[in-house]
Design a protein around this motif. Sequence first.
Motif, mmCIF file in Angstrom:
data_model
loop_
_atom_site.group_PDB
_atom_site.id
_atom_site.type_symbol
_atom_site.label_atom_id
_atom_site.label_comp_id
_atom_site.label_asym_id
_atom_site.label_seq_id
_atom_site.Cartn_x
_atom_site.Cartn_y
_atom_site.Cartn_z
ATOM 1 N N TYR A 1 -25.491 -20.959 4.775
ATOM 2 C CA TYR A 1 -24.329 -20.800 5.008
ATOM 3 C C TYR A 1 -23.783 -21.876 5.790
ATOM 4 O O TYR A 1 -24.729 -21.603 7.419
ATOM 5 C CB TYR A 1 -22.661 -19.928 5.151
ATOM 6 C CG TYR A 1 -22.630 -19.624 3.283
ATOM 7 C CD1 TYR A 1 -23.398 -19.817 2.152
ATOM 8 C CD2 TYR A 1 -21.804 -19.005 3.355
ATOM 9 C CE1 TYR A 1 -24.251 -18.860 0.667
ATOM 10 C CE2 TYR A 1 -21.384 -17.746 1.421
ATOM 11 C CZ TYR A 1 -22.476 -17.909 0.151
ATOM 12 O OH TYR A 1 -22.793 -18.028 -0.212
ATOM 13 N N SER A 2 -22.753 -22.943 5.661
ATOM 14 C CA SER A 2 -23.239 -24.057 7.437
ATOM 15 C C SER A 2 -21.175 -23.478 7.647
ATOM 16 O O SER A 2 -20.528 -22.830 7.145
ATOM 17 C CB SER A 2 -22.505 -25.376 6.568
ATOM 18 O OG SER A 2 -23.443 -25.494 6.124
ATOM 19 N N GLY A 3 -21.127 -23.701 9.294
ATOM 20 C CA GLY A 3 -20.330 -23.665 10.498
ATOM 21 C C GLY A 3 -19.729 -22.276 9.949
ATOM 22 O O GLY A 3 -20.212 -21.862 10.700
ATOM 23 N N PRO A 26 -24.201 -24.270 0.626
ATOM 24 C CA PRO A 26 -25.051 -25.680 -0.013
ATOM 25 C C PRO A 26 -24.935 -25.387 -1.460
ATOM 26 O O PRO A 26 -25.110 -26.908 -2.191
ATOM 27 C CB PRO A 26 -26.746 -25.478 0.820
ATOM 28 C CG PRO A 26 -27.166 -23.698 0.197
ATOM 29 C CD PRO A 26 -24.910 -23.931 0.866
ATOM 30 N N SER A 27 -24.108 -24.641 -1.761
ATOM 31 C CA SER A 27 -24.448 -24.537 -3.765
ATOM 32 C C SER A 27 -23.793 -23.300 -3.628
ATOM 33 O O SER A 27 -23.793 -22.624 -3.199
ATOM 34 C CB SER A 27 -25.875 -25.380 -4.242
ATOM 35 O OG SER A 27 -26.683 -23.724 -3.777
ATOM 36 N N PHE A 47 -19.678 -14.880 -5.457
ATOM 37 C CA PHE A 47 -20.146 -14.702 -3.804
ATOM 38 C C PHE A 47 -19.889 -16.236 -2.979
ATOM 39 O O PHE A 47 -19.019 -16.527 -2.278
ATOM 40 C CB PHE A 47 -21.140 -13.942 -3.164
ATOM 41 C CG PHE A 47 -21.315 -13.885 -1.747
ATOM 42 C CD1 PHE A 47 -21.505 -12.435 -1.878
ATOM 43 C CD2 PHE A 47 -22.771 -14.571 -0.525
ATOM 44 C CE1 PHE A 47 -21.491 -11.735 0.138
ATOM 45 C CE2 PHE A 47 -21.786 -14.380 0.483
ATOM 46 C CZ PHE A 47 -21.526 -13.366 0.817
ATOM 47 N N ASP A 48 -20.850 -16.932 -3.957
ATOM 48 C CA ASP A 48 -20.653 -18.505 -3.276
ATOM 49 C C ASP A 48 -19.274 -19.060 -2.894
ATOM 50 O O ASP A 48 -18.842 -19.929 -2.397
ATOM 51 C CB ASP A 48 -21.995 -19.832 -3.944
ATOM 52 C CG ASP A 48 -22.917 -18.948 -3.530
ATOM 53 O OD1 ASP A 48 -23.428 -18.716 -2.416
ATOM 54 O OD2 ASP A 48 -23.651 -19.642 -4.273
ATOM 55 N N GLU A 49 -18.854 -18.405 -3.954
ATOM 56 C CA GLU A 49 -17.733 -19.476 -4.917
ATOM 57 C C GLU A 49 -15.966 -19.361 -3.362
ATOM 58 O O GLU A 49 -15.348 -20.134 -2.698
ATOM 59 C CB GLU A 49 -16.567 -18.974 -5.757
ATOM 60 C CG GLU A 49 -17.363 -19.927 -7.088
ATOM 61 C CD GLU A 49 -15.913 -18.871 -8.194
ATOM 62 O OE1 GLU A 49 -15.197 -18.840 -8.026
ATOM 63 O OE2 GLU A 49 -16.925 -19.148 -9.404
ATOM 64 N N VAL A 50 -16.308 -17.895 -2.876
ATOM 65 C CA VAL A 50 -15.012 -17.382 -2.171
ATOM 66 C C VAL A 50 -15.786 -18.524 -0.619
ATOM 67 O O VAL A 50 -14.290 -19.039 0.102
ATOM 68 C CB VAL A 50 -16.198 -15.833 -1.047
ATOM 69 C CG1 VAL A 50 -14.829 -15.155 -0.094
ATOM 70 C CG2 VAL A 50 -15.515 -15.215 -2.227
ATOM 71 N N PHE A 51 -16.710 -18.532 0.222
ATOM 72 C CA PHE A 51 -16.637 -19.657 0.589
ATOM 73 C C PHE A 51 -16.956 -20.693 0.921
ATOM 74 O O PHE A 51 -17.195 -21.478 1.656
ATOM 75 C CB PHE A 51 -18.498 -18.307 1.795
ATOM 76 C CG PHE A 51 -17.904 -17.563 1.898
ATOM 77 C CD1 PHE A 51 -17.307 -17.091 3.338
ATOM 78 C CD2 PHE A 51 -18.761 -16.282 1.080
ATOM 79 C CE1 PHE A 51 -17.463 -15.640 3.099
ATOM 80 C CE2 PHE A 51 -18.906 -14.656 1.091
ATOM 81 C CZ PHE A 51 -18.078 -14.538 2.492
ATOM 82 N N SER A 52 -16.770 -21.366 -0.064
ATOM 83 C CA SER A 52 -16.234 -23.159 -0.232
ATOM 84 C C SER A 52 -14.327 -23.254 -0.437
ATOM 85 O O SER A 52 -14.444 -24.137 -0.593
ATOM 86 C CB SER A 52 -17.286 -23.167 -1.638
ATOM 87 O OG SER A 52 -16.798 -22.956 -2.633
#
Lengths: 242, 242, 242, 242, 242, 242
Positions: free
Chosen positions: D232-234, C42-43, C48-53
């Motif tokens: 995280y989603s999905g 969601p942000s 780490f967040d980058e990878v899953f976006s």
Amino acid sequence: MRILVINPNTTASMTRKIGEAARKAAAPGTDVLAVNPEDGPPSIEGYFDEVFSIPGLIGCIQKNPDYDAYVIACFDDTGLHAARTATSAPVIGIGEAAFHMASLLAGRFSVVTTLAVSIPAIEANLVHYGLSVRCGRVRASEIAVLELERPGSDACSTISAEIGRAIKEDHADAIVLGCAGMTDLAERLSREHGVPVLDGVSCAVKLAEGLVQLGLRTSKAGGYAAPRPKAYSGIFAANSPK
Amino acid sequence: MRILVINPNTTASMTRKIGEAARKAAAPGTDVLAVNPEDGPPSIEGYFDEVFSIPGLIGCIQKNPDYDAYVIACFDDTGLHAARTATSAPVIGIGEAAFHMASLLAGRFSVVTTLAVSIPAIEANLVHYGLSVRCGRVRASEIAVLELERPGSDACSTISAEIGRAIKEDHADAIVLGCAGMTDLAERLSREHGVPVLDGVSCAVKLAEGLVQLGLRTSKAGGYAAPRPKAYSGIFAANSPK
Amino acid sequence: MRILVINPNTTASMTRKIGEAARKAAAPGTDVLAVNPEDGPPSIEGYFDEVFSIPGLIGCIQKNPDYDAYVIACFDDTGLHAARTATSAPVIGIGEAAFHMASLLAGRFSVVTTLAVSIPAIEANLVHYGLSVRCGRVRASEIAVLELERPGSDACSTISAEIGRAIKEDHADAIVLGCAGMTDLAERLSREHGVPVLDGVSCAVKLAEGLVQLGLRTSKAGGYAAPRPKAYSGIFAANSPK
Amino acid sequence: MRILVINPNTTASMTRKIGEAARKAAAPGTDVLAVNPEDGPPSIEGYFDEVFSIPGLIGCIQKNPDYDAYVIACFDDTGLHAARTATSAPVIGIGEAAFHMASLLAGRFSVVTTLAVSIPAIEANLVHYGLSVRCGRVRASEIAVLELERPGSDACSTISAEIGRAIKEDHADAIVLGCAGMTDLAERLSREHGVPVLDGVSCAVKLAEGLVQLGLRTSKAGGYAAPRPKAYSGIFAANSPK
Amino acid sequence: MRILVINPNTTASMTRKIGEAARKAAAPGTDVLAVNPEDGPPSIEGYFDEVFSIPGLIGCIQKNPDYDAYVIACFDDTGLHAARTATSAPVIGIGEAAFHMASLLAGRFSVVTTLAVSIPAIEANLVHYGLSVRCGRVRASEIAVLELERPGSDACSTISAEIGRAIKEDHADAIVLGCAGMTDLAERLSREHGVPVLDGVSCAVKLAEGLVQLGLRTSKAGGYAAPRPKAYSGIFAANSPK
Amino acid sequence: MRILVINPNTTASMTRKIGEAARKAAAPGTDVLAVNPEDGPPSIEGYFDEVFSIPGLIGCIQKNPDYDAYVIACFDDTGLHAARTATSAPVIGIGEAAFHMASLLAGRFSVVTTLAVSIPAIEANLVHYGLSVRCGRVRASEIAVLELERPGSDACSTISAEIGRAIKEDHADAIVLGCAGMTDLAERLSREHGVPVLDGVSCAVKLAEGLVQLGLRTSKAGGYAAPRPKAYSGIFAANSPK
């Protein structure tokens, strides 16, 4: 040997002071003539003033083509590259002169100049010369160029305070004075702070003498090649390269 | 929106060609006026010519103060920093424009310019902008600026050959054309080589439009501050900053 | 012209705000669609967040292949290089967009972003683009991304204080806002501090428009070549390059 | 000590070869498990493939949280920074491992990798690590990753020829093999050319062992801090940081 | 495996401490011998002391030619390049060892050394290795080398305070201890500050072990080639390369 | 003014040639004494030889403490930093002297030295001084130092051919001769190639004279501070700093 020292602004009192400093630095047998253009700004503080000082500076070289070396006595080395295309004699800027000399005496130097508006041009020069890695920081004392000419000014103590900060905060072990108008302060400030304090005018004179004595001249094989002959228009017609 | 495109040399045919390229690139609603100074060199090839083109370039801004943006149509971004102090409207050099745009399209670009004598100034600009790390090499085609204006010239095939070498030897995946006079060749050379070939004039127009539409203006908090008011002497008296 | 603006996180309210900012910046005739992936964080706050976006971001391009340009609306330019291999239309990251635009307006910019954890990625981007030499410092305001979405948050005054420090301590003469969620604050902060304050979303839209209008596309001759066709396994089978 | 070696592509034969190389390099008492994700590309050749390999790579760490160290066995150090946020055990990329080790043995190393499309990512890594100044050139042999797995391939002689050019043209005094699939060629090529030829897999194992034995762990005080907990989603819900 | 750890100063108590640290770091099966020259300075603090420690250091290698690896246990990596020409076994300096290891654990490290007079040499090493981009700042605690050997000294708390400043002011997420005499403080300081604190002696031992286990040796194809045979004069006759 | 020129190798014929070059460059009133140590290597070719020449070099300064300046006449500026701590008079290396002077005459210089084994040390010096950005390439002629002393050697034509390649391939517009033993060739090679060809010995003499005439001395506020007094052991006892 004859060296032409060009103050690119039009303030004659500053030209005189620069001439004295240059003569004091010169070896016996070196003749120094200090001149300034008739057209242009009375002081050079930032990019705009530079533009209107350089044609006159180049004109000084064109009108005095027989000198053994030329010194540009403005700390941002105004018009240096163009001047090198205008003659094959060595041309030395007082900024670069002080940077190179300081690099031979200390690990890291800081610069104390006049106004903050001049900092970006000095920083860009340092990057271009390669010597930014040797420079701690370019600092402004916020003293205007012509204030340095005013009798009774307390400019020297303001500059001294900034030097103190440079030594403490930048870990500088040498100081470069960032204006041709500060040329008479170097010795006193060096004694006061116990580190080399360099004035570009005298450094440039010694570098020019050295190059001349070795018979070295500006390379014409790269960007300093003589300009291609062409007819300039209007007020610059007389400057046309032949 | 009104954009003033300044060709800093005095060759009117080149100004016309540049004006056409700028207008072709401009969005509907953008008015482009292309001008050149009356005083100065007919082409800019190296440091010496630059000096005598900049006062006229600044004069063009001073005489046309109400434009929304200014483009300097000489690839070595002649006088760019000074021009930025002369107005708070955005000022874009065609060299920097092409470098920035190429950086958005490719990993590494090479520059193909006119004469080798211009290479050092272009390289210094790239270092100053930070984009030298994105540039494979600055290459000279050894075609003089005004040869590009001559009908029947085979300049284009010479430039094309140099582009081929840049792709092969420098591993460049985009090419920047290094002269305002090459503005009409970009499309054809891009098709020929299958890589983006960028012309600075059109890139500068788009960047200027973008900045104006966003209401962004040159910062006055650093080196681009308006020049301090002072009285210039002689032929530059009329240029004195107020 | 149609531009797809992709918010790579899954927060729809932020996508809406970004879409509004993009549309406000767009020229007449430019259609902007703002989307976000369904899968992912969601942000985006750190590596780490980058990878899953990024897979979702690439999926957005794959599902919308006919746009004229793509904007990645996350300040660390998440997935930029991969996105450029997924289409030959221009792809612009909002971080790089703001850095390039700021370089045209000021000598030195500083970045004010959200959390310190994002600083290393932004610094690495600046080095990669070449523009780290133009950046004074990347600063964190320590405001979390989604706090910017909370009505009644005092985020703006915290950011403003950090901008004040950037101007004073870094000698920055322009500021880049380091988060897509700050897009609505730029104008107000610029007025408050008297220096250009740049928002990456609007900068990216103008750069994308400019490139499209010039017919320029991402180079396929280097690292941005289309991926070699191969069959991906498992949940990414549908993303396989053909 | 237990080290998890992750081949981020899905090709099991390559995982086996990497596992053997890692075990051969490991000290007595070091247990090596080599794994690969189930989701993603069968080989990583350029930016696009990277994106779809990293979630699976991170998943391998999340599913195997109790190892003493992790090795990422893809030469472009795919997902390295994100992996470091996912555990406090040391994480070593085989690219960086080889670069650091080569820097201890030689003045200048060159890299011989598979396809040219991978060069920009490797060059960017070198700049980020600081070690680009130690690298002569990153060279492509134009052998595809999976060609290295094909029995009877003449890949080794092609790579050897490229090594010869690196020594002669780049003045490299060490060679880094730029693909996990080349791990079995190092010794033979080193003997052939008389210079150190480094394989990243074995280098990474030794660095990981060393760090573990010293009790050193990834810093959590900067960009490698654990990700902030969020949902995280999905398809990535299970990867949400807690 | 046998590793010779050379303390290049003549202080035997420091050699003992270094030896203990090295043995503690060594894997089972690694024999460590710690030695120091008989000729030279009792501590190395700056450029002058370095000069008179290096012949003895090289002599230690010449007299002990059959070791599998050599560690130079002085943080400014005194004589490192020369030592590499004196043997084909790996030679690791404790400064470089700590810099490389820290680069694998953190985004940015700072160094805390003894006296400010050593900073320039350490900074120059960092630039030479390429790792200056990873270093926040080299800091002096102003504790003399031999003060570290004095029982009851409060050196550790002074160093700890400097580490605190490095974390806060430099945003360092790892610390490198900048003196072989600090080797016993690393663990305690790491616990105290919650970031990796690296001691070069133990790092060097692990790197040496790793290289030896992989059969990697110093390249002889560049600057580390064996010295050309020649007869030295006077007190150095016995050191003549054969 | 008295300048001590120290050839750090023990070959008296080379010392004589260097002395002659230095005296030829010196101004009237400058006394030059050329000396060499009694202990150490007969020529300096790479890192190993350097180590055994520096104690003798420093000894020359310690035994001759009253000179106004010192010149180190070995092109890799052997022992320069240590020498600067040993005196407060200026100390100039012939390598740095030539690099600085060349930077005043040309945009880009290349170096032509003796053996390839010396290249890494020269490159490292250039990086340290900052002047690597001004250097096209450091080239080896593969002529051994003492071959330059052999009557009838065809060294000069080999060097001349390498200069030709430097001009053509590196786009160098000046050449620096990379060995004190080449000092007598500069003038002839400059005439032959039409670009400045610089000899470090004469450049160093002029820089030393300039600094002395300006009363400038080595800074003692940083890394060049006098060494802390301590008792050295064994053969170096007499060199102990007091």
